[in-house]
Design a protein around this motif. Sequence first.
Motif, PDB file in Angstrom:
ATOM      1  N   LYS A   1       0.992  -1.229  -0.110  1.00  0.00           N
ATOM      2  CA  LYS A   1      -0.031  -0.068   0.123  1.00  0.00           C
ATOM      3  C   LYS A   1       0.760   1.361   0.160  1.00  0.00           C
ATOM      4  CE  LYS A   1      -4.008  -1.962   2.270  1.00  0.00           C
ATOM      5  NZ  LYS A   1      -4.929  -1.836   3.146  1.00  0.00           N
TER       6      LYS A   1
ATOM      7  N   GLN B   1       2.322   1.482  -3.479  1.00  0.00           N
ATOM      8  CA  GLN B   1       1.544   2.040  -4.486  1.00  0.00           C
ATOM      9  C   GLN B   1       1.049   3.579  -4.149  1.00  0.00           C
ATOM     10  OE1 GLN B   1      -2.364   0.189  -3.984  1.00  0.00           O
ATOM     11  NE2 GLN B   1      -2.892   0.322  -6.138  1.00  0.00           N
ATOM     12  N   GLY B   2       0.914   3.905  -3.000  1.00  0.00           N
ATOM     13  CA  GLY B   2       0.599   5.216  -2.616  1.00  0.00           C
ATOM     14  C   GLY B   2       1.760   6.185  -3.160  1.00  0.00           C
TER      15      GLY B   2
ATOM     16  N   ARG C   1       3.811   5.732  -5.636  1.00  0.00           N
ATOM     17  CA  ARG C   1       3.662   5.944  -7.272  1.00  0.00           C
ATOM     18  C   ARG C   1       2.615   6.440  -7.643  1.00  0.00           C
ATOM     19  NH1 ARG C   1       2.994   0.569  -8.895  1.00  0.00           N
ATOM     20  NH2 ARG C   1       3.063  -0.489  -6.897  1.00  0.00           N
ATOM     21  N   LYS C   2       1.322   6.539  -7.124  1.00  0.00           N
ATOM     22  CA  LYS C   2       0.257   7.117  -7.458  1.00  0.00           C
ATOM     23  C   LYS C   2       0.337   8.582  -6.876  1.00  0.00           C
ATOM     24  CE  LYS C   2      -3.610   3.837  -6.857  1.00  0.00           C
ATOM     25  NZ  LYS C   2      -4.916   3.559  -6.300  1.00  0.00           N
ATOM     26  N   ALA C   3       1.126   9.195  -5.812  1.00  0.00           N
ATOM     27  CA  ALA C   3       1.273  10.516  -5.827  1.00  0.00           C
ATOM     28  C   ALA C   3       2.343  10.838  -6.820  1.00  0.00           C
ATOM     29  CB  ALA C   3       1.972  10.545  -4.260  1.00  0.00           C
TER      30      ALA C   3
ATOM     31  N   ASP D   1       2.585   9.901  -9.937  1.00  0.00           N
ATOM     32  CA  ASP D   1       1.689  10.000 -11.307  1.00  0.00           C
ATOM     33  C   ASP D   1       0.738  11.390 -11.220  1.00  0.00           C
ATOM     34  OD1 ASP D   1       2.744   7.448 -11.993  1.00  0.00           O
ATOM     35  OD2 ASP D   1       1.052   6.183 -11.652  1.00  0.00           O
ATOM     36  N   GLU D   2       0.288  11.455  -9.980  1.00  0.00           N
ATOM     37  CA  GLU D   2      -0.609  12.662  -9.982  1.00  0.00           C
ATOM     38  C   GLU D   2       0.278  14.021 -10.044  1.00  0.00           C
ATOM     39  OE1 GLU D   2      -4.297  14.848  -9.444  1.00  0.00           O
ATOM     40  OE2 GLU D   2      -3.876  12.823  -9.990  1.00  0.00           O
TER      41      GLU D   2
ATOM     42  N   ARG E   1       0.931  14.241 -13.549  1.00  0.00           N
ATOM     43  CA  ARG E   1      -0.411  14.685 -14.328  1.00  0.00           C
ATOM     44  C   ARG E   1      -0.682  16.088 -14.246  1.00  0.00           C
ATOM     45  NH1 ARG E   1      -5.642  15.789 -13.880  1.00  0.00           N
ATOM     46  NH2 ARG E   1      -5.678  15.449 -11.991  1.00  0.00           N
TER      47      ARG E   1
ATOM     48  N   THR F   1      10.445   9.820  -6.039  1.00  0.00           N
ATOM     49  CA  THR F   1       9.589   8.690  -5.619  1.00  0.00           C
ATOM     50  C   THR F   1      10.664   7.410  -5.432  1.00  0.00           C
ATOM     51  OG1 THR F   1       7.818   9.374  -7.079  1.00  0.00           O
ATOM     52  CG2 THR F   1       8.019   7.069  -6.617  1.00  0.00           C
TER      53      THR F   1
ATOM     54  N   ALA G   1       7.213   6.367 -11.202  1.00  0.00           N
ATOM     55  CA  ALA G   1       5.947   6.920 -11.621  1.00  0.00           C
ATOM     56  C   ALA G   1       5.921   7.160 -12.904  1.00  0.00           C
ATOM     57  CB  ALA G   1       5.631   8.374 -10.938  1.00  0.00           C
TER      58      ALA G   1
END
Length: 76
Positions: free
Chosen positions: A18, A21-22, A24-26, A28-29, A32, A46, A66
């Motif tokens: 988790k 994943q968090g 990587r998501k951060a 990615d955001e 973006r 990251t 990311a």
Amino acid sequence: MGDFMKKAKDFVDRNEQKVDQGMRKAGDEVNRRTGGKYEDKVNKATQQAQRATGRQSQQGQQAPPATGNRGQQQAG
């Protein structure tokens, strides 16, 4: 501060996937929202965060960066 760090390490140890994943998501955001302008720096940050939590050294490999969205705009 030592107690907080122990609790944080225990949390990471219990929730490795988790946390990874968090992170990587951060990344990615951020990529973006900035249109990928700082993708190299975000990916490096990251990876450093993953290294700090022990994710890279435990797996014996480099964690995936990311992904970012360089050159792609998303609606929203």
